[in-house]
Scaffold this motif. Structure first.
Motif, PDB file in Angstrom:
ATOM      1  N   MET A  91       0.812  -1.128   0.091  1.00  0.00           N
ATOM      2  CA  MET A  91       0.194  -0.045  -0.004  1.00  0.00           C
ATOM      3  C   MET A  91       0.776   1.405   0.261  1.00  0.00           C
ATOM      4  O   MET A  91       1.907   1.208   0.837  1.00  0.00           O
ATOM      5  N   TYR A  92       0.671   2.302  -1.073  1.00  0.00           N
ATOM      6  CA  TYR A  92       1.292   3.537  -0.828  1.00  0.00           C
ATOM      7  C   TYR A  92       0.290   4.364  -1.283  1.00  0.00           C
ATOM      8  O   TYR A  92      -0.927   4.545  -1.577  1.00  0.00           O
ATOM      9  N   ALA A  93       0.730   5.761  -0.918  1.00  0.00           N
ATOM     10  CA  ALA A  93       0.111   6.819  -1.077  1.00  0.00           C
ATOM     11  C   ALA A  93       0.762   8.236  -1.821  1.00  0.00           C
ATOM     12  O   ALA A  93       1.835   8.219  -1.339  1.00  0.00           O
ATOM     13  N   VAL A  94       0.117   8.867  -2.584  1.00  0.00           N
ATOM     14  CA  VAL A  94       1.209  10.100  -3.140  1.00  0.00           C
ATOM     15  C   VAL A  94       0.471  11.403  -2.453  1.00  0.00           C
ATOM     16  O   VAL A  94      -0.779  11.475  -2.228  1.00  0.00           O
ATOM     17  N   ILE A  95       1.169  11.823  -1.656  1.00  0.00           N
ATOM     18  CA  ILE A  95       0.836  13.086  -0.725  1.00  0.00           C
ATOM     19  C   ILE A  95       1.413  14.383  -1.254  1.00  0.00           C
ATOM     20  O   ILE A  95       2.272  14.532  -1.993  1.00  0.00           O
ATOM     21  N   GLU A  96       0.813  15.401  -0.939  1.00  0.00           N
ATOM     22  CA  GLU A  96       0.990  16.963  -1.184  1.00  0.00           C
ATOM     23  C   GLU A  96       1.384  17.359   0.090  1.00  0.00           C
ATOM     24  O   GLU A  96       0.602  17.649   0.992  1.00  0.00           O
ATOM     25  N   TYR A  97       2.801  17.784   0.207  1.00  0.00           N
ATOM     26  CA  TYR A  97       3.014  18.566   1.593  1.00  0.00           C
ATOM     27  C   TYR A  97       4.085  19.613   1.190  1.00  0.00           C
ATOM     28  O   TYR A  97       4.919  19.584   0.605  1.00  0.00           O
ATOM     29  N   LYS A  98       3.531  20.744   1.855  1.00  0.00           N
ATOM     30  CA  LYS A  98       4.597  21.899   1.594  1.00  0.00           C
ATOM     31  C   LYS A  98       4.676  22.276   0.019  1.00  0.00           C
ATOM     32  O   LYS A  98       5.743  22.670  -0.298  1.00  0.00           O
ATOM     33  N   GLY A  99       3.696  22.131  -1.005  1.00  0.00           N
ATOM     34  CA  GLY A  99       3.667  22.470  -2.335  1.00  0.00           C
ATOM     35  C   GLY A  99       4.536  21.302  -3.221  1.00  0.00           C
ATOM     36  O   GLY A  99       4.576  21.789  -4.147  1.00  0.00           O
ATOM     37  N   LYS A 100       4.856  20.374  -2.456  1.00  0.00           N
ATOM     38  CA  LYS A 100       5.650  19.315  -3.314  1.00  0.00           C
ATOM     39  C   LYS A 100       4.791  17.916  -3.051  1.00  0.00           C
ATOM     40  O   LYS A 100       4.391  17.635  -2.165  1.00  0.00           O
ATOM     41  N   GLN A 101       5.132  17.126  -3.928  1.00  0.00           N
ATOM     42  CA  GLN A 101       4.338  15.660  -3.990  1.00  0.00           C
ATOM     43  C   GLN A 101       5.682  14.652  -3.783  1.00  0.00           C
ATOM     44  O   GLN A 101       6.618  14.633  -4.139  1.00  0.00           O
ATOM     45  N   TYR A 102       5.214  13.672  -2.779  1.00  0.00           N
ATOM     46  CA  TYR A 102       5.693  12.590  -2.321  1.00  0.00           C
ATOM     47  C   TYR A 102       5.121  11.407  -2.363  1.00  0.00           C
ATOM     48  O   TYR A 102       3.940  11.152  -2.018  1.00  0.00           O
ATOM     49  N   LYS A 103       5.758  10.197  -2.659  1.00  0.00           N
ATOM     50  CA  LYS A 103       5.210   8.800  -2.799  1.00  0.00           C
ATOM     51  C   LYS A 103       5.667   8.332  -1.158  1.00  0.00           C
ATOM     52  O   LYS A 103       6.762   8.275  -0.863  1.00  0.00           O
TER      53      LYS A 103
ATOM     54  N   ALA B  46       8.731   3.983   5.354  1.00  0.00           N
ATOM     55  CA  ALA B  46       9.472   4.505   4.530  1.00  0.00           C
ATOM     56  C   ALA B  46       9.788   5.877   5.164  1.00  0.00           C
ATOM     57  O   ALA B  46       9.127   6.446   6.020  1.00  0.00           O
ATOM     58  N   THR B  47      11.211   6.487   4.797  1.00  0.00           N
ATOM     59  CA  THR B  47      11.505   7.734   5.488  1.00  0.00           C
ATOM     60  C   THR B  47      11.668   8.544   4.122  1.00  0.00           C
ATOM     61  O   THR B  47      12.156   8.428   3.107  1.00  0.00           O
ATOM     62  N   ILE B  48      11.161   9.800   4.508  1.00  0.00           N
ATOM     63  CA  ILE B  48      10.958  10.800   3.265  1.00  0.00           C
ATOM     64  C   ILE B  48      11.607  12.080   3.756  1.00  0.00           C
ATOM     65  O   ILE B  48      11.427  12.531   5.008  1.00  0.00           O
ATOM     66  N   GLN B  49      12.443  12.499   2.817  1.00  0.00           N
ATOM     67  CA  GLN B  49      12.956  13.876   3.069  1.00  0.00           C
ATOM     68  C   GLN B  49      12.318  15.332   2.491  1.00  0.00           C
ATOM     69  O   GLN B  49      12.128  15.198   1.325  1.00  0.00           O
ATOM     70  N   VAL B  50      11.722  15.886   3.673  1.00  0.00           N
ATOM     71  CA  VAL B  50      10.775  17.038   2.998  1.00  0.00           C
ATOM     72  C   VAL B  50      11.428  18.324   3.551  1.00  0.00           C
ATOM     73  O   VAL B  50      12.384  18.522   4.099  1.00  0.00           O
ATOM     74  N   ASP B  51      11.020  19.449   2.789  1.00  0.00           N
ATOM     75  CA  ASP B  51      11.478  20.857   3.458  1.00  0.00           C
ATOM     76  C   ASP B  51      11.334  20.945   4.894  1.00  0.00           C
ATOM     77  O   ASP B  51      10.518  20.284   5.439  1.00  0.00           O
ATOM     78  N   LYS B  52      12.075  21.805   5.530  1.00  0.00           N
ATOM     79  CA  LYS B  52      12.346  22.078   6.981  1.00  0.00           C
ATOM     80  C   LYS B  52      10.910  22.145   7.609  1.00  0.00           C
ATOM     81  O   LYS B  52      10.283  23.141   7.321  1.00  0.00           O
ATOM     82  N   ILE B  53      10.787  21.393   8.639  1.00  0.00           N
ATOM     83  CA  ILE B  53       9.596  21.647   9.687  1.00  0.00           C
ATOM     84  C   ILE B  53      10.080  22.078  10.728  1.00  0.00           C
ATOM     85  O   ILE B  53      10.978  21.708  11.505  1.00  0.00           O
ATOM     86  N   ASP B  54       9.143  22.972  11.417  1.00  0.00           N
ATOM     87  CA  ASP B  54       9.468  23.564  12.798  1.00  0.00           C
ATOM     88  C   ASP B  54       8.802  22.643  13.772  1.00  0.00           C
ATOM     89  O   ASP B  54       7.889  23.134  14.347  1.00  0.00           O
ATOM     90  N   ALA B  55       9.223  21.494  13.838  1.00  0.00           N
ATOM     91  CA  ALA B  55       8.687  20.573  14.905  1.00  0.00           C
ATOM     92  C   ALA B  55      10.159  19.627  15.572  1.00  0.00           C
ATOM     93  O   ALA B  55      10.902  19.539  15.056  1.00  0.00           O
ATOM     94  N   GLU B  56       9.714  19.478  16.906  1.00  0.00           N
ATOM     95  CA  GLU B  56      10.624  18.818  17.849  1.00  0.00           C
ATOM     96  C   GLU B  56      10.659  17.180  17.165  1.00  0.00           C
ATOM     97  O   GLU B  56       9.910  16.803  16.526  1.00  0.00           O
ATOM     98  N   LYS B  57      11.872  16.677  17.478  1.00  0.00           N
ATOM     99  CA  LYS B  57      12.075  15.377  17.175  1.00  0.00           C
ATOM    100  C   LYS B  57      11.318  14.418  17.935  1.00  0.00           C
ATOM    101  O   LYS B  57      11.038  14.488  18.989  1.00  0.00           O
TER     102      LYS B  57
END
Length: 103
Positions: free
Chosen positions: A1-13, A18-29
């Motif tokens: 099962m997979y999904a295509v998501i839109e996050y911060k104006g970009k699309q990711y599978k 899985a680990t995805i590399q997205v633009d910086k988020i101001d959130a704690e580890k």
């Protein structure tokens, strides 16, 4: 099962685990985030496509860590005009781990 998501104006599978590399988020580890803008969900060969988003679908993820990419060097030069500029840039990214895809 997979999904295509839109996050911060970009699309990711996104796939579970899985680990995805997205633009910086101001959130704690270790913080949990929920992404509701799911464009497509594929489960066992059956794809559900949204218009523009799939109703009721969401992806939950955990923030792992923030990193900086290697430096990109930009050199601008115009011959015979005594013009040259040397710039550097390091893009910041956040790694997120996909926990679950809910339909």
């Amino acid at each position: 099962m997979y999904a295509v998501i839109e996050y911060k104006g970009k699309q990711y599978k996104a796939e579970k685990g899985a680990t995805i590399q997205v633009d910086k988020i101001d959130a704690e580890k270790g913080a949990k985030i929920e992404i509701n803008s799911v464009l497509l969900v594929s489960n066992e060969g059956k794809a559900t496509v949204g218009a523009p988003y799939v109703a009721g679908a969401k992806v939950t993820a955990t923030v792992e860590d923030s990193i900086r990419d290697k430096k990109v060097l930009v050199f601008k030069y115009k011959s015979k005009k005594d013009y040259h500029r040397f710039l550097g840039h390091r893009q910041e990214y956040t790694n997120i781990k996909i926990d679950d895809i809910v339909m």
